[in-house]
Design an enzyme around this catalytic site. Structure first.
Site, PDB file in Angstrom:
ATOM      1  N   LEU A   1     -19.122 -12.602 -14.289  1.00 41.94           N
ATOM      2  CA  LEU A   1     -18.665 -11.418 -13.566  1.00 41.94           C
ATOM      3  C   LEU A   1     -19.765 -10.378 -13.411  1.00 41.94           C
ATOM      4  O   LEU A   1     -19.521  -9.276 -12.923  1.00 41.94           O
ATOM      5  CB  LEU A   1     -17.446 -10.797 -14.267  1.00 41.94           C
ATOM      6  CG  LEU A   1     -16.230 -11.712 -14.400  1.00 41.94           C
ATOM      7  CD1 LEU A   1     -15.069 -10.959 -15.026  1.00 41.94           C
ATOM      8  CD2 LEU A   1     -15.816 -12.300 -13.055  1.00 41.94           C
ATOM      9  N   GLY A   2     -21.001 -10.721 -13.797  1.00 40.86           N
ATOM     10  CA  GLY A   2     -22.119  -9.809 -13.672  1.00 40.86           C
ATOM     11  C   GLY A   2     -22.753  -9.865 -12.291  1.00 40.86           C
ATOM     12  O   GLY A   2     -22.251 -10.506 -11.365  1.00 40.86           O
TER      13      GLY A   2
ATOM     14  N   ARG B   1     -14.542 -10.504 -20.667  1.00 40.83           N
ATOM     15  CA  ARG B   1     -13.302  -9.841 -20.252  1.00 40.83           C
ATOM     16  C   ARG B   1     -12.833 -10.424 -18.924  1.00 40.83           C
ATOM     17  O   ARG B   1     -13.636 -10.897 -18.125  1.00 40.83           O
ATOM     18  CB  ARG B   1     -13.520  -8.338 -20.091  1.00 40.83           C
ATOM     19  CG  ARG B   1     -14.026  -7.640 -21.344  1.00 40.83           C
ATOM     20  CD  ARG B   1     -14.257  -6.159 -21.094  1.00 40.83           C
ATOM     21  NE  ARG B   1     -14.985  -5.541 -22.186  1.00 40.83           N
ATOM     22  CZ  ARG B   1     -16.308  -5.502 -22.281  1.00 40.83           C
ATOM     23  NH1 ARG B   1     -17.050  -6.051 -21.325  1.00 40.83           N
ATOM     24  NH2 ARG B   1     -16.896  -4.919 -23.304  1.00 40.83           N
TER      25      ARG B   1
ATOM     26  N   TYR C   1     -35.454  -6.291 -24.557  1.00 36.98           N
ATOM     27  CA  TYR C   1     -35.103  -7.280 -23.535  1.00 36.98           C
ATOM     28  C   TYR C   1     -36.243  -8.271 -23.351  1.00 36.98           C
ATOM     29  O   TYR C   1     -36.030  -9.492 -23.334  1.00 36.98           O
ATOM     30  CB  TYR C   1     -34.792  -6.565 -22.222  1.00 36.98           C
ATOM     31  CG  TYR C   1     -34.444  -7.476 -21.070  1.00 36.98           C
ATOM     32  CD1 TYR C   1     -33.318  -8.288 -21.117  1.00 36.98           C
ATOM     33  CD2 TYR C   1     -35.224  -7.506 -19.916  1.00 36.98           C
ATOM     34  CE1 TYR C   1     -32.976  -9.113 -20.055  1.00 36.98           C
ATOM     35  CE2 TYR C   1     -34.892  -8.314 -18.849  1.00 36.98           C
ATOM     36  CZ  TYR C   1     -33.777  -9.124 -18.917  1.00 36.98           C
ATOM     37  OH  TYR C   1     -33.449  -9.936 -17.870  1.00 36.98           O
TER      38      TYR C   1
ATOM     39  N   LYS D   1     -36.407 -12.342 -24.137  1.00 36.40           N
ATOM     40  CA  LYS D   1     -36.690 -13.307 -23.077  1.00 36.40           C
ATOM     41  C   LYS D   1     -37.870 -14.218 -23.441  1.00 36.40           C
ATOM     42  O   LYS D   1     -37.849 -15.412 -23.147  1.00 36.40           O
ATOM     43  CB  LYS D   1     -36.928 -12.581 -21.754  1.00 36.40           C
ATOM     44  CG  LYS D   1     -35.657 -12.037 -21.124  1.00 36.40           C
ATOM     45  CD  LYS D   1     -34.635 -13.143 -20.903  1.00 36.40           C
ATOM     46  CE  LYS D   1     -33.314 -12.662 -20.360  1.00 36.40           C
ATOM     47  NZ  LYS D   1     -32.343 -13.764 -20.179  1.00 36.40           N
TER      48      LYS D   1
END
Length: 318
Positions: free
Chosen positions: A10-11, A36, A141, A145
């Site tokens: 859902l991103g 969710r 981040y 990665k």
């Protein structure tokens, strides 16, 4: 790929990739998942599961139920948000990836986990950044990665898990709004150009970064996963790019369509520091040679398509 489980569906990337893949592989063969449930096209058009990647049992249950041959892992906390909550970034980006690789190992699934230009740092060559080079990122981040690339390489070499990935630049979408990344301005600027004919940029003039239009990003994932594995050398770390520009460059392109558009600057120094640590431009020749990477959109074509699409979406003529 015949049956695909997508985490983080859902991103920004997942919402478009899921629908794109369902058109190619069939609705029932692309299982969307997220922490969710939201009532939207992704959830309503095909199978959907609640999956928190930090919960191994969620992954086991989804894989046992649907028996995918491929897992596309898009669950992640991005650069700017990651600096606000580094422990959550590590938990989701690293522990979540480990859980996915383990369930893939046990169930013979291929895994695609996108990496990012955030793997590079201030000591990396800034222009035409090579495929193989120094990587000393300065964000959580970026740290996750780099570690993720290495972990995926390990699972391929140690356990023969078919792992693959690309280093995405900033991604620009006309569907989903971005989710807390350093390159988000390059999406917001189009909305503000149509709505208000002006934009206040949180990065300073002359900040070059690599970018890509979302249709090309979706093609990159699909084409890499469909590529002949015997030709892949840099399995989990392919540089890919489509264009490199600074805020003035994208503003100038918008002004060709909206002459009254203006841009000013109110620099967010924390985000600027992240941007300054990243490359100006990437060398993606290895992706072009090994699996035929070839983007369709440059800045001119993307700007025209973004403005046309958003003007209809927002019901604003330009």
């Amino acid at each position: 790929m015949k049956k695909i489980l997508i985490t983080g569906a859902l991103g920004q990337i997942g919402s478009e990739l899921t629908m794109n893949m369902r058109k190619i592989y069939g609705n029932d063969n692309v299982i969307a998942s997220s922490r969710r449930r939201q009532e939207n096209e992704v959830v309503e058009s095909g199978p959907f599961e609640i999956v928190d990647v930090t919960n191994p049992q969620h992954l086991v249950d989804a894989v046992k139920k649907h028996k995918p041959d491929t897992i596309i892992n898009l669950a992640a906390i991005l650069s700017a948000n990651g600096e606000n909550n580094p422990s959550a970034a590590w938990n989701i980006n690293m522990n979540g990836l480990y859980n996915i690789l383990e369930v893939a190992r046990e169930n013979q699934c291929a895994v695609c986990t996108p990496s990012s230009i955030a793997v590079f740092g201030p000591s990396t060559p800034k222009d035409n950044t090579p495929q193989d080079t120094l990587m000393r990122p300065t964000t959580m981040y970026g740290v996750t990665k780099v570690a993720g690339e290495l972990l995926c390489d390990y699972y391929f070499k140690k356990f023969n898990v078919d792992t693959r990935g690309v280093r995405f630049p900033g991604l620009i979408s006309n569907v989903a709004l971005p989710g807390g990344g350093t390159t988000d301005y390059a999406v917001h600027i189009y909305y503000e150009a149509l709505k208000n004919k002006k934009y206040t940029c949180f990065l300073q003039k002359g900040t070059y970064m690599d970018m890509m239009y979302m249709p090309d990003a979706l093609d990159a994932i699909i084409n890499l996963m469909e590529a002949d594995p015997t030709k892949l050398v840099h399995r989990n770390a392919f540089n890919v790019t489509a264009m490199s520009f600074d805020p003035e460059g994208i503003a100038a392109e918008i002004k060709k369509h909206i002459p009254e558009f203006t841009i000013d600057y109110n620099v967010n120094q924390d985000i600027q520091n992240i941007a300054d640590s990243w490359p100006n431009s990437l060398d993606d020749s290895e992706a072009r040679e090994q699996w035929g990477w070839n983007p369709k959109y440059d800045l001119t074509a993307m700007t025209k398509d973004m403005l046309d699409t958003l003007s209809k979406k927002l019901n604003i003529q330009y």
